[in-house]
Scaffold this active site. Structure first.
Site, PDB file in Angstrom:
ATOM      1  N   LYS A   3     -11.496   1.957  12.415  1.00  0.00           N
ATOM      2  CA  LYS A   3     -11.018   2.741  13.551  1.00  0.00           C
ATOM      3  C   LYS A   3      -9.716   2.154  14.066  1.00  0.00           C
ATOM      4  O   LYS A   3      -9.419   0.982  13.801  1.00  0.00           O
ATOM      5  CB  LYS A   3     -12.090   2.797  14.640  1.00  0.00           C
ATOM      6  CG  LYS A   3     -12.513   1.411  15.189  1.00  0.00           C
ATOM      7  CD  LYS A   3     -11.604   0.907  16.266  1.00  0.00           C
ATOM      8  CE  LYS A   3     -11.950  -0.455  16.759  1.00  0.00           C
ATOM      9  NZ  LYS A   3     -10.940  -1.043  17.664  1.00  0.00           N
ATOM     10  N   GLU A   5     -14.963  -7.694  28.714  1.00  0.00           N
ATOM     11  CA  GLU A   5     -14.961  -9.000  28.070  1.00  0.00           C
ATOM     12  C   GLU A   5     -13.980  -9.945  28.750  1.00  0.00           C
ATOM     13  O   GLU A   5     -12.957  -9.526  29.298  1.00  0.00           O
ATOM     14  CB  GLU A   5     -14.641  -8.880  26.578  1.00  0.00           C
ATOM     15  CG  GLU A   5     -13.384  -8.110  26.243  1.00  0.00           C
ATOM     16  CD  GLU A   5     -13.230  -7.879  24.750  1.00  0.00           C
ATOM     17  OE1 GLU A   5     -14.018  -8.432  23.963  1.00  0.00           O
ATOM     18  OE2 GLU A   5     -12.311  -7.141  24.373  1.00  0.00           O
ATOM     19  N   VAL A   9       0.812  -1.222   0.000  1.00  0.00           N
ATOM     20  CA  VAL A   9       0.000   0.000   0.000  1.00  0.00           C
ATOM     21  C   VAL A   9       0.839   1.263   0.000  1.00  0.00           C
ATOM     22  O   VAL A   9       0.311   2.349  -0.262  1.00  0.00           O
ATOM     23  CB  VAL A   9      -0.974   0.036   1.191  1.00  0.00           C
ATOM     24  CG1 VAL A   9      -2.006  -1.066   1.092  1.00  0.00           C
ATOM     25  CG2 VAL A   9      -0.227  -0.024   2.516  1.00  0.00           C
ATOM     26  N   HIS A  54     -15.713   3.427  19.623  1.00  0.00           N
ATOM     27  CA  HIS A  54     -16.951   2.696  19.882  1.00  0.00           C
ATOM     28  C   HIS A  54     -17.794   3.335  20.982  1.00  0.00           C
ATOM     29  O   HIS A  54     -18.989   3.611  20.795  1.00  0.00           O
ATOM     30  CB  HIS A  54     -16.628   1.256  20.298  1.00  0.00           C
ATOM     31  CG  HIS A  54     -16.010   0.423  19.227  1.00  0.00           C
ATOM     32  ND1 HIS A  54     -16.327   0.547  17.895  1.00  0.00           N
ATOM     33  CD2 HIS A  54     -15.088  -0.572  19.296  1.00  0.00           C
ATOM     34  CE1 HIS A  54     -15.632  -0.334  17.190  1.00  0.00           C
ATOM     35  NE2 HIS A  54     -14.865  -1.013  18.015  1.00  0.00           N
TER      36      HIS A  54
END
Length: 456
Positions: free
Chosen positions: A140, A208, A85, A232
């Site tokens: 993100k 989590e 890239v 988020h």
């Protein structure tokens, strides 16, 4: 509708776990036409046959619930192109069509890459040139700090118009998040009490049991604050706190979200010291498994002092929310999964019962995973004139599309309502810059918590 999707970083975890299954779900639902093509671009020396075999394996693993014919259709329309890239020539080759007609057709370019590669990738795309009407998608976090976000937005503005930039956040496409808006705006019983007079605190939590799970290459350079809170959880804050928009089109919805971010009271150094927490996990056990200390995980550099737990307490300077606390929290390797928006109402002003009777304030929970709505009330107990908890729960219907399927459909059809506008990304970094600065200077101690515990 754009019918050619080019994914840079096509063999990474994001493609395997989310993008390919999202495309398969779109195929099964009839959203992809016969002309649709997937171009996977990555640095590895591979060919289309290998990529199709790899994609088929990933779909069998991560999209086994999607009909086999839909999975096969996505695989059959995929091809591979080797590309770096940072090399404009490689990028031009990856986005080139198979015929002169294809060369003029718009393309959707998905940068499934580490954030530090975004500026180089966007610069290469600019030099390679994109067909008119093309769109670009970025995961993100959008930049690594405020200055980085400003520079990235400048580079993007030279490549495509703002409405063609999709800074995606899959939380916004989750059905429970959509239901959060519906519950607020379509029910007269909630909207009149959706303010600081009635609500004491709103928690936005993503805790989590999952530990690092081999993601040190990404996570150790980011940490919980940048990985979860900056994007988020601030996006969820916007949907929870925004004023009702005139409509849910992209301009009205995103204008109201920016209003919320601009209303967040700037954090002083003293605020950061007393209203933020950071920590990382030490060795422990989760669900019968031994979990090593974060600093002992493969690929982790202990000198970075990366946090796996972050908590920030915010207040909004607005008519509706003055006096309500917003607590954003996320942690890894905790004892229990807790993924929700919890709305804590203020207690009733008077309780005409015995002095020893206490009513817990009402609590409304929007569960994000699993997706359910829970209302905690107080009802009558078994004895006369006594109180007892009363809990009402509603389980959401399964969504028609997974979150990434919804996001990809928006990209291909050109609906940016659920993507992040440039000024939103900048305002999010502005809010947390004082925290990043203080934490980088160790003004806030880095606490520890055993894996499998409730946190620090």
């Amino acid at each position: 509708m754009i019918d050619r999707l080019v994914v840079f970083g096509a063999t990474a975890d994001l493609s395997a776990r989310y993008l390919l299954p999202g495309l398969a779900a779109l195929q099964a639902a009839g959203h992809l036409g016969d002309r649709f093509r997937l171009v996977g671009a990555d640095r590895g020396e591979a060919d289309t046959a290998w990529f199709r075999g790899w994609a088929a394996d990933q779909l069998d693993r991560h999209a086994f619930d999607v009909p086999a014919e839909a999975r096969k259709a996505v695989v059959d329309r995929a091809e591979y192109r080797r590309a770096d890239v940072t090399d404009p020539a490689d990028v031009a080759s990856a986005i080139a069509g198979e015929s002169p007609v294809d060369e003029q057709q718009p393309v959707a370019v998905y940068l499934a890459l580490p954030p530090m590669l975004f500026p180089a990738a966007v610069t290469s795309l600019h030099r390679a040139g994109l067909p008119p009407g093309s769109r670009i998608v970025l995961e993100k976090p959008f930049g690594e700090d405020l200055d980085g976000a400003l520079e990235l937005n400048r580079l993007l503005s030279e490549l495509v118009p703002e409405e063609a930039v999709f800074r995606v956040d899959h939380f916004l496409a989750m059905s429970t998040v959509q239901n959060l808006l519906g519950s607020r705006l379509a029910n007269r019983v909630l909207e009149p009490i959706w303010n600081s007079t009635q609500i004491a605190e709103i928690e936005i939590v993503w805790d989590e049991t999952l530990a690092l799970e081999g993601r040190a290459g990404y996570y150790d350079g980011v940490g919980a604050l940048k990985d979860m809170l900056q994007n988020h959880l601030l996006q969820l804050l916007c949907l929870v706190a925004m004023e009702p928009p005139v409509s849910l089109d992209e301009r009205d919805l995103r204008n109201r979200k920016v209003d919320v971010l601009r209303s967040v009271r700037p954090l002083t150094e003293d605020d950061v010291l007393h209203r933020t927490r950071r920590a990382h996990y030490t060795a422990g056990r989760i669900e019968g498994r031994d979990i090593p200390s974060y600093t002992a995980e493969d690929g982790v550099d202990p000198a970075r002092r990366t946090e796996t737990f972050a908590e920030v307490e915010l207040e909004l300077d607005s008519w509706r929310w003055s006096g309500t606390v917003f607590r954003l929290r996320s942690g890894k390797a905790l004892g229990n999964d807790r993924k929700e928006v919890a709305v804590h109402f203020r207690p009733v002003p008077h309780l005409p019962l015995a002095e020893d009777e206490q009513a817990q304030p009402n609590l409304l929970r929007f569960g994000l995973d699993p997706e359910e709505l829970t209302l905690h009330l107080t009802g009558t107990g078994t004895r006369a004139r006594t109180l007892a908890p009363l809990i009402l729960t509603a389980r959401m219907e399964p969504p028609l599309l997974p979150a990434y399927g919804r996001l990809l459909l928006d990209v291909l059809t050109g609906n940016p309502a659920l993507s992040i506008r440039g000024d939103e990304a900048e305002e999010s970094w502005r809010i947390l810059t004082p925290v990043l600065t203080a934490w980088s200077q160790d003004l806030v101690p880095l606490q520890e918590y055993p894996a499998g515990s409730d946190g620090p």
